[in-house]
Scaffold this motif. Structure first.
Motif, mmCIF file in Angstrom:
data_model
loop_
_atom_site.group_PDB
_atom_site.id
_atom_site.type_symbol
_atom_site.label_atom_id
_atom_site.label_comp_id
_atom_site.label_asym_id
_atom_site.label_seq_id
_atom_site.Cartn_x
_atom_site.Cartn_y
_atom_site.Cartn_z
ATOM 1 N N ARG A 141 0.843 -1.242 -0.215
ATOM 2 C CA ARG A 141 0.043 0.062 -0.008
ATOM 3 C C ARG A 141 0.944 1.307 -0.036
ATOM 4 O O ARG A 141 0.452 2.166 -0.674
ATOM 5 C CB ARG A 141 -0.869 0.047 1.223
ATOM 6 C CG ARG A 141 -1.926 1.104 1.374
ATOM 7 C CD ARG A 141 -2.874 0.987 2.528
ATOM 8 N NE ARG A 141 -3.727 1.987 2.522
ATOM 9 C CZ ARG A 141 -4.714 2.049 3.425
ATOM 10 N NH1 ARG A 141 -5.073 1.055 4.196
ATOM 11 N NH2 ARG A 141 -5.588 3.123 3.280
ATOM 12 N N LEU A 142 2.063 1.025 0.607
ATOM 13 C CA LEU A 142 2.680 2.332 0.800
ATOM 14 C C LEU A 142 3.568 2.377 -0.581
ATOM 15 O O LEU A 142 3.496 3.767 -0.895
ATOM 16 C CB LEU A 142 4.024 2.225 1.828
ATOM 17 C CG LEU A 142 5.036 3.280 1.938
ATOM 18 C CD1 LEU A 142 4.334 4.691 2.326
ATOM 19 C CD2 LEU A 142 6.044 3.025 3.019
ATOM 20 N N ILE A 143 3.833 1.529 -1.194
ATOM 21 C CA ILE A 143 4.484 1.915 -2.571
ATOM 22 C C ILE A 143 3.505 2.277 -3.457
ATOM 23 O O ILE A 143 3.896 3.042 -4.255
ATOM 24 C CB ILE A 143 4.972 0.460 -3.110
ATOM 25 C CG1 ILE A 143 6.295 -0.115 -2.449
ATOM 26 C CG2 ILE A 143 5.218 0.592 -4.533
ATOM 27 C CD1 ILE A 143 6.637 -1.301 -2.703
ATOM 28 N N HIS A 144 2.225 2.079 -3.614
ATOM 29 C CA HIS A 144 1.133 2.705 -4.163
ATOM 30 C C HIS A 144 0.844 3.945 -4.025
ATOM 31 O O HIS A 144 0.896 4.854 -5.008
ATOM 32 C CB HIS A 144 -0.058 1.510 -4.076
ATOM 33 C CG HIS A 144 -1.331 2.071 -4.964
ATOM 34 N ND1 HIS A 144 -1.349 2.108 -6.377
ATOM 35 C CD2 HIS A 144 -2.640 2.707 -4.677
ATOM 36 C CE1 HIS A 144 -2.413 2.596 -6.718
ATOM 37 N NE2 HIS A 144 -3.022 3.194 -5.648
ATOM 38 N N ALA A 145 1.029 4.474 -2.656
ATOM 39 C CA ALA A 145 0.779 5.783 -2.328
ATOM 40 C C ALA A 145 1.928 6.577 -2.768
ATOM 41 O O ALA A 145 1.726 7.564 -3.367
ATOM 42 C CB ALA A 145 0.613 5.780 -0.850
ATOM 43 N N LEU A 146 3.040 6.298 -2.685
ATOM 44 C CA LEU A 146 4.168 6.813 -3.183
ATOM 45 C C LEU A 146 4.195 7.023 -4.750
ATOM 46 O O LEU A 146 4.589 7.999 -5.190
ATOM 47 C CB LEU A 146 5.591 6.214 -2.626
ATOM 48 C CG LEU A 146 5.853 6.352 -1.122
ATOM 49 C CD1 LEU A 146 7.180 5.319 -0.971
ATOM 50 C CD2 LEU A 146 6.323 7.547 -0.839
ATOM 51 N N SER A 147 3.781 6.218 -5.305
ATOM 52 C CA SER A 147 3.481 6.153 -6.895
ATOM 53 C C SER A 147 2.566 7.308 -7.127
ATOM 54 O O SER A 147 3.048 8.142 -8.150
ATOM 55 C CB SER A 147 3.060 4.960 -7.347
ATOM 56 O OG SER A 147 3.018 5.024 -8.750
ATOM 57 N N GLN A 148 1.410 7.347 -6.769
ATOM 58 C CA GLN A 148 0.422 8.231 -6.739
ATOM 59 C C GLN A 148 0.793 9.701 -6.354
ATOM 60 O O GLN A 148 0.753 10.561 -7.127
ATOM 61 C CB GLN A 148 -0.888 7.989 -5.993
ATOM 62 C CG GLN A 148 -1.636 6.863 -6.460
ATOM 63 C CD GLN A 148 -2.913 6.646 -5.423
ATOM 64 O OE1 GLN A 148 -2.845 6.655 -4.253
ATOM 65 N NE2 GLN A 148 -4.002 6.431 -6.223
ATOM 66 N N LEU A 149 1.711 9.758 -5.378
ATOM 67 C CA LEU A 149 2.327 11.076 -5.097
ATOM 68 C C LEU A 149 3.356 11.467 -5.781
ATOM 69 O O LEU A 149 3.338 12.743 -6.200
ATOM 70 C CB LEU A 149 2.824 11.221 -3.573
ATOM 71 C CG LEU A 149 3.563 12.320 -3.186
ATOM 72 C CD1 LEU A 149 2.427 13.587 -3.010
ATOM 73 C CD2 LEU A 149 3.948 12.266 -1.516
#
Length: 233
Positions: A141-149
């Motif tokens: 979930r963190l990797i996905h959030a960082l990608s969106q950011l």
């Protein structure tokens, strides 16, 4: 608090929790423009936003809230623009010239579905959810959030900053305050999301210089959270 001396009944009252990004933006504007005000702290972590008295003030149970001579206003975007319009502050904060004002409105409209949720999601995933559940960080979930950011940061550089020093032109506006406070939030978990982005680092430094010590005063709670987390590692 503002250093301007006025009678208490003429002060703007703001209900804030400085761990909240939009609250910090309001706090910075009030302090660096010296609008007379009084801060009422609402500790979200203790559920004070759900108290009967606060719920009467804002049924949405969210901060910030502003009360100005009986006029109650919620939502940071509206509060910032109201303060910059009503009070005698430098015109650059929310320009009167239609095209320049529209540029600020353009960013703030985009902000609420881009910079705000994407930076907040990194903080929520890395700090808030593990603290609440006692579990480890969900790395997927963190990797996905960082990608969106990252996608949002790309657009901040290519669309808003381009060749100008601030998001909406040659001077700091309320748009910069909303954005910088969101992008500071992951620092509470020890993560500087601008570390690999010199263009955005320079912009952040310009915003800090423009608002002076109001920046660090607003972020004291966030810095303390970061330092406590570091001490535990």
């Amino acid at each position: 608090m503002s250093s301007v001396s006025v009678s208490a009944d003429r002060m703007v009252e703001v209900y804030l929790d400085l761990l909240s990004q939009p609250c910090r933006a309001v706090h910075i504007l009030l302090n660096c423009t010296k609008i007379p005000h009084r801060v009422r702290t609402v500790a979200l972590r203790r559920g004070e936003n759900r108290s009967p008295d606060f719920t009467k003030l804002n049924p949405m149970q969210k901060v910030p809230v502003m009360v100005d001579d009986g006029f109650v206003l919620t939502e940071s975007d509206a509060i910032l623009k109201y303060l910059a319009t009503k009070y005698d502050v430098p015109e650059h904060w929310y320009p009167r010239q239609p095209e320049r004002r529209a540029r600020v409105d353009e960013y703030t409209a985009w902000h609420h579905s881009n910079t705000r949720p994407h930076a907040a999601k990194v903080f929520i995933t890395e700090v808030l959810l593990p603290a609440q559940s006692g579990s480890s960080v969900d790395e997927v979930r963190l990797i996905h959030a960082l990608s969106q950011l990252d996608d949002t940061l790309d657009k901040l550089e290519s669309m808003f900053l381009r060749r100008q020093p601030f998001l909406c032109g040659d001077d700091v506006t309320v748009a910069d305050l909303l954005a910088v406070c969101e992008l500071m939030q992951p620092l509470g978990g020890g993560r500087d999301v601008l570390q690999a982005r010199p263009q955005l680092q320079s912009w952040r430094s310009r915003v800090q210089s423009a608002v002076g010590d109001a920046f660090d005063r607003a972020h004291t709670v966030l810095y303390a959270l970061r330092d406590r987390r570091k001490a535990k590692l």
